[in-house]
Design a protein around this motif. Structure first.
Motif, PDB file in Angstrom:
ATOM      1  N   ILE A 210     -68.859   3.261  -2.312  1.00 32.36           N
ATOM      2  CA  ILE A 210     -68.128   2.857  -1.106  1.00 32.36           C
ATOM      3  C   ILE A 210     -67.440   1.504  -1.324  1.00 32.36           C
ATOM      4  N   TYR A 211     -68.165   0.559  -1.900  1.00 29.48           N
ATOM      5  CA  TYR A 211     -67.586  -0.767  -2.152  1.00 29.48           C
ATOM      6  C   TYR A 211     -66.445  -0.680  -3.154  1.00 29.48           C
TER       7      TYR A 211
ATOM      8  N   GLN B  98     -67.796   8.963   2.793  1.00 28.54           N
ATOM      9  CA  GLN B  98     -67.196   8.815   1.473  1.00 28.54           C
ATOM     10  C   GLN B  98     -65.948   9.690   1.341  1.00 28.54           C
TER      11      GLN B  98
ATOM     12  N   GLU C 140     -70.995   2.025   4.843  1.00 32.70           N
ATOM     13  CA  GLU C 140     -71.834   0.902   4.423  1.00 32.70           C
ATOM     14  C   GLU C 140     -73.081   0.800   5.293  1.00 32.70           C
ATOM     15  N   LYS C 141     -72.904   0.977   6.587  1.00 34.90           N
ATOM     16  CA  LYS C 141     -74.027   0.896   7.534  1.00 34.90           C
ATOM     17  C   LYS C 141     -75.075   1.969   7.234  1.00 34.90           C
TER      18      LYS C 141
ATOM     19  N   LEU D  15     -73.650   3.409  -2.232  1.00 30.70           N
ATOM     20  CA  LEU D  15     -73.134   2.151  -1.661  1.00 30.70           C
ATOM     21  C   LEU D  15     -72.151   1.486  -2.618  1.00 30.70           C
ATOM     22  N   CYS D  16     -72.460   1.526  -3.912  1.00 31.21           N
ATOM     23  CA  CYS D  16     -71.522   0.989  -4.915  1.00 31.21           C
ATOM     24  C   CYS D  16     -70.196   1.749  -4.869  1.00 31.21           C
TER      25      CYS D  16
ATOM     26  N   PHE E 159     -65.314   3.294   5.397  1.00 36.50           N
ATOM     27  CA  PHE E 159     -66.133   2.333   4.675  1.00 36.50           C
ATOM     28  C   PHE E 159     -67.110   1.588   5.592  1.00 36.50           C
ATOM     29  N   GLN E 160     -66.680   1.290   6.786  1.00 34.84           N
ATOM     30  CA  GLN E 160     -67.530   0.520   7.698  1.00 34.84           C
ATOM     31  C   GLN E 160     -68.795   1.295   8.066  1.00 34.84           C
TER      32      GLN E 160
ATOM     33  N   HIS F 219     -69.147  -7.027  -4.179  1.00 32.59           N
ATOM     34  CA  HIS F 219     -70.316  -6.361  -3.598  1.00 32.59           C
ATOM     35  C   HIS F 219     -70.889  -5.313  -4.554  1.00 32.59           C
TER      36      HIS F 219
ATOM     37  N   ARG G 136     -64.061  -3.758  -2.953  1.00 37.68           N
ATOM     38  CA  ARG G 136     -64.948  -4.915  -2.742  1.00 37.68           C
ATOM     39  C   ARG G 136     -65.855  -5.027  -3.972  1.00 37.68           C
TER      40      ARG G 136
ATOM     41  N   ARG H 100     -76.867   1.372   3.734  1.00 36.64           N
ATOM     42  CA  ARG H 100     -77.874   0.308   3.797  1.00 36.64           C
ATOM     43  C   ARG H 100     -79.110   0.751   4.581  1.00 36.64           C
TER      44      ARG H 100
END
Length: 538
Positions: free
Chosen positions: A462-463, A430, A439-440, A459-460, A435-436, A471, A468, A443
């Motif tokens: 990051i999106y 963060q 996200e991993k 996660l929100c 981001f990639q 998402h 994004r 999740r």
């Protein structure tokens, strides 16, 4: 002849009562065994006193008592009670069943237990945390008619509380016709140990005569139970209470300092420090370490350092407390220099010391020093890194953006990484907008703890930073569908003139929102005027 026998018997009893060593005891034992003047009853009476000395005296020997016990042909209740008491009090192996074996042998010999037997048998069950056997002993208590004995009932309360059965403990307590202060203290402590803080408070309010154990139990229990503000209120209530001869002791002070540390109440912490100085109470290693911890957590590093420097003989806990004070206040280099001083003083660090040191490196961006500390703990001090050390090291690397090294460290961990390890990596993602990977990791954390709202929020975030937004809506809809929300409202606390004020998102009855809005509006106007003045000057 009769007078000579009685005189010799009384002399040996007196010698046993004043015996100071096993060497003396063995000489007395030899005299008892070889003297032709004693009746058999005299000899076994004196032998029972030998067993009592071996089981009760600090100079005694339990192994010697076991040997003598096996040689006694007709064992009495007094002898059995002495042996059960000794094995229940001196047991070092929780898996041992010697007190229960002795109790069963006593019943087999046809000897009826008494009110002395049961408290020590139950004490053994407490040390084993064996509620099943304890319940069987409770049945024997009822069978032999000791269910109304206050000492036995107190032991039963402790047994059930220690085994996590507060309901049974409360049932025993409520059925007591006579309760002493030990009864009340046992029930209050049992509630606190089982996180029944409200029940403990209800009982505490009903105690008519409180002693230092009562006060220390409620203060310490509320600190450890996450309600430090109320713990401080109990301390001040203790000061003005009418309880005779009850004054704070070292345990009280240590618990109150812990409450101040949890609240960040430095003014109240200073008051406790002043009370300590004026009361004449000795500021030993435990209290001084608690002061260092309190000042460190309240942000007063210089005061923590003053207390630390005033300590004459510092143990590893004191050094670690000062290291932690530097760590949480972002003084990484000072923490490292203190660690070097600790090595010079030849005080061996422990695993907690290295946790504090690595945390200090993480908060100060000291990557190379962090790597060095991680190597030194294993190779120089032979301390195998635990999961918390790996979490700190991942935090150091994540904050520096060294994600490949951080992932490699996680892959090579000898234990399963926990949520704190992955959370440290997620925090780095963060921070550096990875981001990639973020996200991993997020999740994966949701898969581990699907009901933890924090991971969904991460996660929100990051999106949202990755723009994004579809998402973001998807995750928020998922949270709503699963009814995942923050159960504990966010709150902040601030100390104003020695009073800790709490602000919660759910509001506080002690705070007038109109006043807060007025202050915020005034600040906003002042900031606006400052910006306009800067524009004019330019």
């Amino acid at each position: 002849m009769e007078l000579q026998r009685l005189h010799l018997k009384n002399t040996l009893v007196c010698l046993l009562e004043n015996c100071r060593s096993m060497r003396e005891l063995k000489q007395i034992h030899a005299h008892i065994t070889t003297s032709p003047q004693f009746f058999i009853t005299d000899r076994w009476f004196l032998i029972s006193r030998i067993i009592f000395f071996c089981t009760v005296s600090q100079s005694g020997s339990l192994s010697y008592a076991d040997t003598v016990f096996r040689l006694v042909p007709q064992k009495t209740l007094f002898i059995y009670n002495s042996m059960i008491r000794a094995h229940a009090s001196r047991i070092h192996d929780p898996s041992s069943s010697q007190p229960l074996i002795l109790y069963r042998q006593m019943l087999f010999d046809g000897i009826t237990p008494d009110c002395i037997t049961f408290p020590f048998v139950l004490k053994h069950c407490v040390s084993r945390v064996d509620g099943l056997v304890g319940s069987s002993v409770h049945a024997h208590v009822v069978k032999f008619g000791f269910h109304s004995d206050v000492f036995v009932q107190n032991s039963l309360i402790t047994l059930y509380s220690q085994c996590g059965s507060v309901e049974n403990a409360r049932k025993v307590f409520d059925e007591m016709s006579n309760r002493d202060v030990v009864s009340w203290n046992a029930m209050v402590i049992g509630c606190l140990r089982n996180s029944e803080l409200d029940m403990a408070l209800e009982l505490f309010r009903r105690v008519k005569k409180r002693n230092i154990v009562t006060w220390n139990s409620i203060i310490t229990g509320f600190v450890q139970g996450g309600r430090p503000k109320e713990a401080l209120e109990f301390f001040y209530e203790m000061q003005v209470s009418g309880d005779d001869m009850v004054s704070p002791d070292k345990l009280t002070i240590a618990s109150v300092l812990s409450a101040c540390a949890s609240l960040g109440a430095v003014d109240q912490g200073r008051w406790v420090h002043d009370y300590l100085n004026t009361s004449g109470m000795e500021c030993d290693m435990v209290i001084a370490t608690a002061l260092v911890d309190m000042y460190g957590k309240c942000g007063s590093v210089s005061k923590a350092l003053d207390v630390f420097r005033s300590m004459k003989n510092k143990d590893v806990l004191a050094w670690t407390a000062m290291l932690s004070a530097f760590a949480i206040n972002g003084n990484g280099r000072e923490a490292f220099e203190l660690f070097l001083d600790m090595e010079t003083a030849r005080v061996r660090p422990n695993d907690v010391t290295f946790t504090a040191l690595l945390s200090a490196c993480a908060h100060s961006g000291l990557i190379e020093i962090g790597r060095w500390c991680f190597r030194v703990m294993r190779h120089a001090y032979h301390i195998e890194p635990q999961v918390q050390h790996y979490a700190c090291m991942v935090d150091i690397l994540g904050r520096a953006g060294l994600f490949d090294e951080a992932e490699g460290l996680i892959r090579n961990m000898p234990m399963e990484p926990d949520v704190f390890v992955w959370g440290a990596l997620l925090g780095g993602c963060q921070m550096h907008r990875n981001f990639q990977l973020g996200e991993k990791v997020a999740r994966y954390l949701i898969a581990i703890e699907p009901l933890n709202h924090a991971f969904y929020v991460n996660l929100c975030d990051i999106y949202a930073k990755a723009r994004r937004f579809d998402h973001v809506k998807e995750i928020r809809a998922l949270m709503k569908e699963k009814e995942i929300e923050k159960t504990v409202p966010g709150c902040s606390m601030i100390e104003v003139n020695g009073v800790v004020c709490e602000f919660s998102v759910r509001g506080s009855p002690l705070v007038l929102m109109t006043e807060i809005k007025f202050v915020l509006s005034s600040l906003s106007d002042e900031i606006g005027r400052s910006i306009n003045m800067s524009a004019v000057l330019e």
